[in-house]
Every structure is written in structure tokens, then in C-alpha cells.
Design an enzyme around this catalytic site. Structure first.
Site, PDB file in Angstrom:
ATOM      1  N   CYS A  54     -54.222   2.226  41.122  1.00  0.00           N
ATOM      2  CA  CYS A  54     -53.860   1.701  39.794  1.00  0.00           C
ATOM      3  C   CYS A  54     -54.291   0.242  39.670  1.00  0.00           C
ATOM      4  O   CYS A  54     -53.930  -0.593  40.490  1.00  0.00           O
ATOM      5  CB  CYS A  54     -52.344   1.823  39.600  1.00  0.00           C
ATOM      6  N   CYS A  57     -51.141  -2.198  39.398  1.00  0.00           N
ATOM      7  CA  CYS A  57     -50.158  -2.379  40.469  1.00  0.00           C
ATOM      8  C   CYS A  57     -50.395  -3.711  41.195  1.00  0.00           C
ATOM      9  O   CYS A  57     -51.519  -4.212  41.249  1.00  0.00           O
ATOM     10  CB  CYS A  57     -50.220  -1.218  41.455  1.00  0.00           C
ATOM     11  N   HIS A 116     -44.665   1.254  39.533  1.00  0.00           N
ATOM     12  CA  HIS A 116     -45.648   2.057  38.808  1.00  0.00           C
ATOM     13  C   HIS A 116     -45.029   3.266  38.103  1.00  0.00           C
ATOM     14  O   HIS A 116     -45.547   3.751  37.095  1.00  0.00           O
ATOM     15  CB  HIS A 116     -46.699   2.522  39.837  1.00  0.00           C
ATOM     16  N   ASN A 156     -49.092   1.079  23.889  1.00  0.00           N
ATOM     17  CA  ASN A 156     -49.480   2.481  23.718  1.00  0.00           C
ATOM     18  C   ASN A 156     -48.962   3.211  24.930  1.00  0.00           C
ATOM     19  O   ASN A 156     -49.319   2.859  26.049  1.00  0.00           O
ATOM     20  CB  ASN A 156     -51.004   2.640  23.686  1.00  0.00           C
ATOM     21  N   SER A 164     -54.322   5.962  29.421  1.00  0.00           N
ATOM     22  CA  SER A 164     -54.538   6.807  30.595  1.00  0.00           C
ATOM     23  C   SER A 164     -53.751   6.337  31.807  1.00  0.00           C
ATOM     24  O   SER A 164     -53.577   7.072  32.757  1.00  0.00           O
ATOM     25  CB  SER A 164     -56.028   6.852  30.920  1.00  0.00           C
ATOM     26  N   HIS A 167     -48.749   3.251  34.437  1.00  0.00           N
ATOM     27  CA  HIS A 167     -48.046   2.017  34.856  1.00  0.00           C
ATOM     28  C   HIS A 167     -47.423   1.362  33.604  1.00  0.00           C
ATOM     29  O   HIS A 167     -48.101   1.184  32.595  1.00  0.00           O
ATOM     30  CB  HIS A 167     -49.038   1.052  35.518  1.00  0.00           C
ATOM     31  N   HIS A 169     -46.740  -0.848  30.894  1.00  0.00           N
ATOM     32  CA  HIS A 169     -47.394  -2.073  30.432  1.00  0.00           C
ATOM     33  C   HIS A 169     -47.631  -2.051  28.927  1.00  0.00           C
ATOM     34  O   HIS A 169     -47.621  -0.991  28.305  1.00  0.00           O
ATOM     35  CB  HIS A 169     -48.742  -2.270  31.143  1.00  0.00           C
ATOM     36  N   GLN A 171     -49.470  -4.774  25.551  1.00  0.00           N
ATOM     37  CA  GLN A 171     -50.537  -5.740  25.304  1.00  0.00           C
ATOM     38  C   GLN A 171     -50.085  -6.800  24.309  1.00  0.00           C
ATOM     39  O   GLN A 171     -49.167  -6.566  23.518  1.00  0.00           O
ATOM     40  CB  GLN A 171     -51.769  -5.016  24.752  1.00  0.00           C
TER      41      GLN A 171
END
Ligand SMILES: [Zn+2]
Length: 342
Positions: A54, A57, A116, A156, A164, A167, A169, A171
Site C-alpha cells: 500500500c 501505509c 490500513h 472517495n 482502489s 487505506h 484516506h 483529499q
């Protein structure tokens, strides 16, 4: 059920979005039609706490060769493939029928946790508080940056939304022009404020708390509701009870109350169809262009794509592409469904 409520639950009608000035078509009589469309695949994978493959990570190398720090809570870096750059050349095309202008900005990625395997729904409220504090810090710093007039925080979540990497997260895109959706909301809130001397969304929230038809959850400082004009089947909004134009004004117990609201709605979503619920979420708030923002009330929206199960997605096609957004299931019946899962 009074006749107004009865009509809204049974017959086709349009609803007005007070924040954008746009209409949405609602067709409650269609919600029982059989589904013969596409079904999505659900992949229930067991995620690792740390995945060596990842790029988000801690300690791992990203595509551009940079190495993530050995972070534990929140980690922020500038997007390696940013949609906006701060150092690209300035130019403009200004013909009568062809107009263009260079656009500058800064796009960042924010990892919510080093774990993760945990989405916001599985994170502790305290850990979500850390994310909120990081959002606020970024908003403040970016607002002081030259040529940054708007800061868009969003996430998203899920393959179905084009994300895809599982993890946890989000933006933060910041730029010099104010994006379209924000321009619409700025205009409608300002018009209302100039006429009524009170906030459009604050007055709407007062009415929603009185009607109690679309409320999913509330605590001391925040309300989760399905907006009257919701487009996405399970769309919700988190609205602060205090008059705050941006998350810069979050203070004291606001953090834990906002974190609780995020925790509640993401958990409710996961329970709804027993899956890691996909969505796009984002915060709309006052631009950072130094103009008066008294008319703004910031809010966080969740736009989930699922329609009636973990495998059936709503498509924005046909009439929605050529006409207006349309939904079958009403905002009121969705609020009832979600409220029962809190
Ligand atoms: Zn990861």
C-alpha cells in the site's frame, strides 16, 4: 399523515434545493419496481493492519520514490499526481467564443490512520477528532497561502466510487477559483442573508428540527439529516447547530461532537446493507478569498451511490444526464430507515 405529507410520499413531484437553486424530480410511486439492472460485486476482503504493497501505509515507498514517514495517527502529503499545481505557467485564452485560463492550486492526501484496515466507521471517536483537527489546520494554512481562494476537503470511499486503495484516506484540494458547486451555494446563501438578515441553512435547520421528519441523529452541536432535496438515495448532511462559516470556527467540545456525528453516520451506513458502505463525502464551507462570509454555514455531505442493496448502484444516466436528477425512494423514508440503525 396530513395531505401535504401524503402527496409527497405517493405522487411524482419536484423538490427545490435551497442551497443551489436547482430542482430534483421525485417519483415515490416507482420505488417498488423490480430491478433488472446491473449488480455490483461485493468483495469482502480481510485487510491487513499494515500492507507492504500500500502506497499510503507508514514507511512505504510511493510511486514517485518518496517514502512515507513512520506515522501513527494522521499523515498529510502533497499528491504525487496532483490535478492542480502551484508552479505551472500563467496564461489565458480570451477569444469571443473560446475562453480558458490557467489554474493553480495545491492537492494533498490525508491518511486518517496508520491502520490500513480501519475506515472512519471503525475508528475511535478520538481518532476521528485528530482527522478533524488536521482538516482545520490545513484549511487555516492554505487560506493564508497566496492565490488559494477555496479549500475542498473530500473523501472517495470504495471501489464503486473509483477508489482502489482501502487505506483510510481523503483529499484536500485548494485552488484559486471557487468551484461551481460552491459558487451556487455562496450565491443562494448570500441572497437569503441580504433579504432575511439570517442564515439560509441555519433557518432550514431550525425548521427541520421542528418538523422531525428527516432527522437521523443529533447531539449538542451537530445534526445529521437527509436533506429535503437529496439526490442520492441515502444522501445525508451533517450541519453544525452553531453559526460557523467554516471549520476554522470549531472550538472546544465541537471536535468531539463532530467526530461523534461522523462516527454515527459511517457506522449506520455500514449497517444498512452489511457492507463497507461506499460514498463520496465532502465539506462545503466559506471560501478563503477574504470576503465577508457571515452568510455561510459550513456542512458536510455524504453522497453514497448505493440504491437498494450492497450490489445495486444508482446510475446517473439518461434523464439525469439530459434533464435533472431523479430519485424514487423519498428523503423521509430514508431518514426513517437510517434513524432506526443509529
Ligand atoms: Zn495502507
Amino acid at each position: 399523515m396530513n395531505s401535504e405529507t401524503n402527496n409527497l410520499q405517493n405522487y411524482s413531484h419536484k423538490r427545490y434545493n435551497i442551497l443551489t437553486g436547482e430542482w430534483i424530480l421525485v417519483s415515490p410511486h416507482r420505488s417498488k419496481r423490480p430491478w433488472e439492472g446491473q449488480e455490483e460485486l461485493i468483495i469482502k476482503e480481510k485487510l491487513l493492519i499494515h500492507d507492504k504493497n500500500c502506497y499510503l501505509c507508514s514507511g512505504n515507498k510511493r510511486a514517485n520514490g518518496e517514502v512515507n514517514s513512520n506515522y501513527e495517527d494522521v499523515y498529510i502529503f502533497t499528491n504525487d499526481f496532483a490535478a492542480l499545481q502551484s508552479d505551472s505557467p500563467s496564461f489565458s485564452v480570451n477569444e469571443k467564443l473560446f475562453k480558458a485560463k490557467s489554474e493553480h492550486g495545491i492537492c494533498k492526501v490525508i491518511c486518517y490512520s496508520s491502520n490500513h484496515s480501519k475506515s472512519l466507521a471503525q475508528m475511535e471517536v478520538g481518532a476521528i477528532e485528530n482527522v478533524i483537527k488536521a482538516w482545520k489546520k490545513e484549511y487555516i494554512n492554505l487560506s493564508k497561502t497566496e492565490n488559494i481562494n477555496y479549500v475542498q476537503i473530500f473523501e472517495n470511499k470504495g471501489r464503486i466510487m473509483g477508489c482502489s486503495n482501502p487505506h483510510p484516506h481523503g483529499q484536500i484540494w485548494s485552488q484559486s477559483i471557487i468551484p461551481n458547486e460552491v459558487v451556487k451555494k455562496d450565491k443562494k446563501q448570500l441572497e437569503y442573508y441580504q433579504i432575511n438578515k439570517s442564515g439560509l441553512l441555519a433557518d432550514y435547520l431550525t425548521e427541520e428540527l421542528r418538523k422531525k421528519e428527516r432527522i437521523v441523529f443529533e447531539n449538542d452541536a451537530f445534526v445529521i439529516l437527509v436533506p429535503f432535496w437529496a439526490i442520492w438515495p441515502f444522501e445525508t448532511m451533517i450541519i453544525p447547530k452553531k453559526e460557523q462559516s467554516s471549520i476554522m470556527e470549531l472550538f472546544g467540545s465541537d471536535y468531539i461532537n463532530f467526530a461523534e456525528a461522523i462516527s454515527v453516520i459511517t457506522k449506520v451506513y455500514d449497517k444498512l446493507f452489511d457492507c463497507s458502505f461506499p460514498y463520496s463525502s465532502g465539506i462545503h464551507q466559506a471560501p478563503t478569498n477574504n470576503e465577508d462570509s457571515k452568510h455561510w454555514l459550513w456542512h458536510m455531505s455524504f453522497y453514497p451511490p448505493l440504491l437498494r442493496s450492497a450490489t445495486v448502484k444508482k446510475f446517473m444516466v439518461g434523464y439525469e444526464m439530459f434533464g435533472s436528477p431523479q430519485r424514487d425512494i423519498t428523503a423521509e423514508s430514508v431518514a426513517n430507515q437510517l434513524r432506526k440503525l443509529v
